[in-house]
Design a protein around this motif. Structure first.
Motif, PDB file in Angstrom:
ATOM      1  N   ASN A   4       0.835  -1.116   0.024  1.00  0.00           N
ATOM      2  CA  ASN A   4      -0.045   0.076   0.002  1.00  0.00           C
ATOM      3  C   ASN A   4       1.022   1.234  -0.105  1.00  0.00           C
ATOM      4  OD1 ASN A   4      -2.581  -1.429  -0.024  1.00  0.00           O
ATOM      5  ND2 ASN A   4      -2.430  -1.550   2.105  1.00  0.00           N
ATOM      6  N   TYR A   5       2.013   1.068   0.709  1.00  0.00           N
ATOM      7  CA  TYR A   5       2.768   2.336   0.726  1.00  0.00           C
ATOM      8  C   TYR A   5       3.495   2.563  -0.484  1.00  0.00           C
ATOM      9  CZ  TYR A   5       6.930   5.007   1.432  1.00  0.00           C
ATOM     10  OH  TYR A   5       7.966   5.917   1.397  1.00  0.00           O
ATOM     11  N   LEU A   6       3.993   1.586  -1.085  1.00  0.00           N
ATOM     12  CA  LEU A   6       4.685   1.533  -2.337  1.00  0.00           C
ATOM     13  C   LEU A   6       3.848   2.154  -3.529  1.00  0.00           C
ATOM     14  CD1 LEU A   6       7.106   1.125  -3.966  1.00  0.00           C
ATOM     15  CD2 LEU A   6       6.311  -1.532  -4.323  1.00  0.00           C
ATOM     16  N   LEU A   7       2.555   1.846  -3.453  1.00  0.00           N
ATOM     17  CA  LEU A   7       1.633   2.241  -4.477  1.00  0.00           C
ATOM     18  C   LEU A   7       1.279   3.590  -4.245  1.00  0.00           C
ATOM     19  CD1 LEU A   7      -0.313   1.574  -6.734  1.00  0.00           C
ATOM     20  CD2 LEU A   7      -2.237   0.946  -5.072  1.00  0.00           C
ATOM     21  N   GLN A   8       1.173   4.086  -2.758  1.00  0.00           N
ATOM     22  CA  GLN A   8       0.863   5.333  -2.719  1.00  0.00           C
ATOM     23  C   GLN A   8       2.080   6.451  -2.816  1.00  0.00           C
ATOM     24  OE1 GLN A   8       0.091   6.183   1.432  1.00  0.00           O
ATOM     25  NE2 GLN A   8      -0.299   8.172   1.304  1.00  0.00           N
ATOM     26  N   THR A   9       3.227   6.010  -2.729  1.00  0.00           N
ATOM     27  CA  THR A   9       4.444   6.650  -2.920  1.00  0.00           C
ATOM     28  C   THR A   9       4.450   6.941  -4.492  1.00  0.00           C
ATOM     29  OG1 THR A   9       5.451   5.803  -1.067  1.00  0.00           O
ATOM     30  CG2 THR A   9       6.822   6.834  -2.762  1.00  0.00           C
ATOM     31  N   ILE A  10       4.309   5.689  -5.330  1.00  0.00           N
ATOM     32  CA  ILE A  10       4.478   5.740  -6.711  1.00  0.00           C
ATOM     33  C   ILE A  10       3.588   6.782  -7.317  1.00  0.00           C
ATOM     34  CG2 ILE A  10       4.275   4.527  -8.795  1.00  0.00           C
ATOM     35  CD1 ILE A  10       5.215   2.105  -7.593  1.00  0.00           C
ATOM     36  N   VAL A  11       2.351   6.777  -6.710  1.00  0.00           N
ATOM     37  CA  VAL A  11       1.138   7.849  -7.355  1.00  0.00           C
ATOM     38  C   VAL A  11       1.726   9.061  -6.976  1.00  0.00           C
ATOM     39  CG1 VAL A  11      -1.109   8.569  -6.826  1.00  0.00           C
ATOM     40  CG2 VAL A  11      -0.658   6.049  -6.935  1.00  0.00           C
ATOM     41  N   LEU A  12       2.150   9.487  -5.588  1.00  0.00           N
ATOM     42  CA  LEU A  12       2.379  10.722  -5.265  1.00  0.00           C
ATOM     43  C   LEU A  12       3.830  11.204  -6.095  1.00  0.00           C
ATOM     44  CD1 LEU A  12       2.083  10.567  -1.418  1.00  0.00           C
ATOM     45  CD2 LEU A  12       0.500  12.027  -3.125  1.00  0.00           C
ATOM     46  N   VAL A  13       4.687  10.231  -6.163  1.00  0.00           N
ATOM     47  CA  VAL A  13       6.197  10.819  -7.238  1.00  0.00           C
ATOM     48  C   VAL A  13       5.765  11.107  -8.500  1.00  0.00           C
ATOM     49  CG1 VAL A  13       8.192   9.471  -8.245  1.00  0.00           C
ATOM     50  CG2 VAL A  13       7.813   9.548  -5.800  1.00  0.00           C
ATOM     51  N   THR A  14       4.940  10.026  -8.987  1.00  0.00           N
ATOM     52  CA  THR A  14       4.132  10.437 -10.507  1.00  0.00           C
ATOM     53  C   THR A  14       3.493  11.954 -10.661  1.00  0.00           C
ATOM     54  OG1 THR A  14       4.005   8.136 -10.788  1.00  0.00           O
ATOM     55  CG2 THR A  14       2.722   9.613 -12.439  1.00  0.00           C
ATOM     56  N   ILE A  15       2.645  11.961  -9.594  1.00  0.00           N
ATOM     57  CA  ILE A  15       2.148  13.561  -9.616  1.00  0.00           C
ATOM     58  C   ILE A  15       3.255  14.597  -9.255  1.00  0.00           C
ATOM     59  CG2 ILE A  15       0.520  14.900  -8.316  1.00  0.00           C
ATOM     60  CD1 ILE A  15      -1.064  12.411  -7.623  1.00  0.00           C
ATOM     61  N   GLY A  16       3.894  14.325  -8.466  1.00  0.00           N
ATOM     62  CA  GLY A  16       4.912  15.506  -8.470  1.00  0.00           C
ATOM     63  C   GLY A  16       5.854  15.715  -9.371  1.00  0.00           C
ATOM     64  N   VAL A  17       6.413  14.566 -10.148  1.00  0.00           N
ATOM     65  CA  VAL A  17       7.161  14.813 -11.092  1.00  0.00           C
ATOM     66  C   VAL A  17       6.329  15.423 -12.738  1.00  0.00           C
ATOM     67  CG1 VAL A  17       8.414  13.818 -13.049  1.00  0.00           C
ATOM     68  CG2 VAL A  17       8.876  12.968 -10.480  1.00  0.00           C
ATOM     69  N   ILE A  18       5.043  14.812 -12.677  1.00  0.00           N
ATOM     70  CA  ILE A  18       4.418  15.620 -13.749  1.00  0.00           C
ATOM     71  C   ILE A  18       4.242  17.011 -13.517  1.00  0.00           C
ATOM     72  CG2 ILE A  18       2.202  15.419 -14.951  1.00  0.00           C
ATOM     73  CD1 ILE A  18       2.165  12.393 -14.601  1.00  0.00           C
ATOM     74  N   LEU A  19       3.723  17.144 -12.483  1.00  0.00           N
ATOM     75  CA  LEU A  19       3.409  18.872 -12.118  1.00  0.00           C
ATOM     76  C   LEU A  19       4.760  19.681 -12.179  1.00  0.00           C
ATOM     77  CD1 LEU A  19       0.714  18.517  -9.234  1.00  0.00           C
ATOM     78  CD2 LEU A  19       0.295  19.147 -11.548  1.00  0.00           C
ATOM     79  N   ALA A  20       5.730  19.249 -11.877  1.00  0.00           N
ATOM     80  CA  ALA A  20       6.965  19.986 -12.024  1.00  0.00           C
ATOM     81  C   ALA A  20       7.429  20.268 -13.217  1.00  0.00           C
ATOM     82  CB  ALA A  20       8.168  19.226 -11.146  1.00  0.00           C
ATOM     83  N   ASN A  21       7.157  19.187 -14.295  1.00  0.00           N
ATOM     84  CA  ASN A  21       7.614  19.344 -15.677  1.00  0.00           C
ATOM     85  C   ASN A  21       6.647  20.311 -16.263  1.00  0.00           C
ATOM     86  OD1 ASN A  21      10.083  17.677 -16.740  1.00  0.00           O
ATOM     87  ND2 ASN A  21       9.161  16.398 -14.848  1.00  0.00           N
ATOM     88  N   ILE A  22       5.330  20.086 -15.928  1.00  0.00           N
ATOM     89  CA  ILE A  22       4.354  20.789 -16.754  1.00  0.00           C
ATOM     90  C   ILE A  22       4.567  22.447 -16.192  1.00  0.00           C
ATOM     91  CG2 ILE A  22       1.834  21.443 -16.719  1.00  0.00           C
ATOM     92  CD1 ILE A  22       1.250  18.520 -16.599  1.00  0.00           C
ATOM     93  N   PHE A  23       4.713  22.566 -14.856  1.00  0.00           N
ATOM     94  CA  PHE A  23       5.049  23.718 -14.373  1.00  0.00           C
ATOM     95  C   PHE A  23       6.280  24.773 -15.036  1.00  0.00           C
ATOM     96  CE2 PHE A  23       2.977  23.247  -9.839  1.00  0.00           C
ATOM     97  CZ  PHE A  23       1.821  23.178 -10.456  1.00  0.00           C
ATOM     98  N   ILE A  24       7.290  23.710 -15.269  1.00  0.00           N
ATOM     99  CA  ILE A  24       8.572  24.442 -15.836  1.00  0.00           C
ATOM    100  C   ILE A  24       8.272  24.725 -17.554  1.00  0.00           C
ATOM    101  CG2 ILE A  24      10.766  23.768 -16.819  1.00  0.00           C
ATOM    102  CD1 ILE A  24      11.135  22.018 -14.282  1.00  0.00           C
ATOM    103  N   GLU A  25       7.435  23.746 -17.983  1.00  0.00           N
ATOM    104  CA  GLU A  25       7.014  24.188 -19.555  1.00  0.00           C
ATOM    105  C   GLU A  25       6.352  25.524 -19.636  1.00  0.00           C
ATOM    106  OE1 GLU A  25       8.403  22.472 -22.130  1.00  0.00           O
ATOM    107  OE2 GLU A  25       9.852  21.365 -20.902  1.00  0.00           O
ATOM    108  N   ALA A  26       5.443  25.399 -18.899  1.00  0.00           N
ATOM    109  CA  ALA A  26       4.216  26.254 -18.953  1.00  0.00           C
ATOM    110  C   ALA A  26       4.713  27.884 -18.136  1.00  0.00           C
ATOM    111  CB  ALA A  26       2.806  26.120 -18.231  1.00  0.00           C
TER     112      ALA A  26
END
Length: 308
Positions: A4-26
């Protein structure tokens, strides 16, 4: 629990990386300049680091993921990564206590006096970590030059389909490197903890109990911390209500228990995350942050011995 922790962490890491890259591009970071500029000037940290600090208040995992994105792009240095992770300790603890209602749970289980004292001491331990990281950044880093001058003109917001697409593409490349390492590391360390490593960690803290003169009954509370922090709190609350231990004993046990919990978190979770996000630098980040946490707890315990 581990999966459960691993799944939660993967989801949060994915969200963080996606948002950071979109923020940079935008160029969304430029829109935050009026807010982060004063903090940049006082801390000598870059706008990217301050953005990660703000994010840690809501999600430490997303904050670290964003910080890793900036580091891998070459926007920030190794030293800035280390200082920012240390400086994010206080907002992370405050966010976890308030937004995840841990503070309320603590007071309900331990009672208003012991609960409030323990929460305050946790805030104090987190604050001194943030404070000495701030002092270091102020001394060691050159004055921060933000992307705009005092009469700032922020860049036009470019949140379009193309920038989102570019951000997702960049995030995908990062996640393909991070997720496998994170998964393997968490599973391996989890296996080791389930097969004897946890007992070794517990024995490391036995001399501390004897040195501080904490009653043996408190060992049950420390054992409960291995299961969940609320279990340890419940044991302490029971011992307090029966008059077996004093408020000082309770606070000291809780602080030592928090050291055990921090140790477990770093071995089982944080080290895996840092290594997967920052590579070799992740080892250094994890060790420095862990040492900082332990030192802050020792200072806090010393304060309790002096005042209570």
């Amino acid at each position: 629990m581990l999966l459960n922790y691993l799944l939660q962490t993967i989801v949060l890491v994915t969200i963080g990386v996606i948002l950071a890259n979109i923020f940079i591009e935008a160029k969304i970071l430029s829109k935050l300049t009026p807010l982060v500029k004063p903090i940049c000037k006082r801390s000598n940290l870059s706008e990217a680091c301050i953005f990660a600090l703000f994010t840690s208040l809501l999600s430490p995992t997303a904050s670290k993921s964003a910080l890793a994105t900036f580091y891998n792009r070459g926007d920030i240095t190794e030293s800035e990564v280390i200082v920012t992770t240390l400086m994010s300790t206080f907002p992370m603890v405050v966010g976890g206590s308030l937004f995840k209602v841990q503070a309320l749970i603590t007071i309900m289980i331990l009672g208003p006096i012991v609960g409030s004292i323990y929460i305050t001491l946790n805030f104090f331990a987190a604050f001194i970590q943030t404070f000495w990281a701030f002092v270091y950044s102020k001394i060691a880093f050159p004055p921060c030059s933000t992307s705009v001058d005092d009469d700032y003109q922020v860049d036009k917001l470019l949140l379009t389909f193309d920038t989102i697409k570019s951000g997702l593409k960049a995030a995908y490349l990062v996640l393909m490197r991070i997720i496998p390492v994170l998964t393997v590391t968490v599973l391996v360390i989890g296996y080791l903890l389930d097969h004897g490593m946890m007992d070794m960690i517990a024995h490391l803290f036995d001399p501390v109990l004897g040195l501080l003169g904490i009653p043996g009954e408190c060992a049950a509370a420390l054992a409960g911390q291995f299961i969940h922090y609320t279990v340890g709190y419940a044991v302490i609350g029971s011992l307090l209500s029966e008059g077996i231990i004093t408020e000082k004993d309770a606070v000291m046990t809780l602080l030592i228990g928090s050291m055990i919990v921090i140790t477990l978190i770093y071995i089982k979770f944080s080290a895996s995350m840092y290594i997967s996000l920052f590579g070799k630098l992740g080892v250094k980040v994890a060790l420095i942050n862990y040492a900082s946490s332990m030192l802050a707890k020792v200072i806090t315990i010393g304060l309790v011995l002096w005042l209570m």
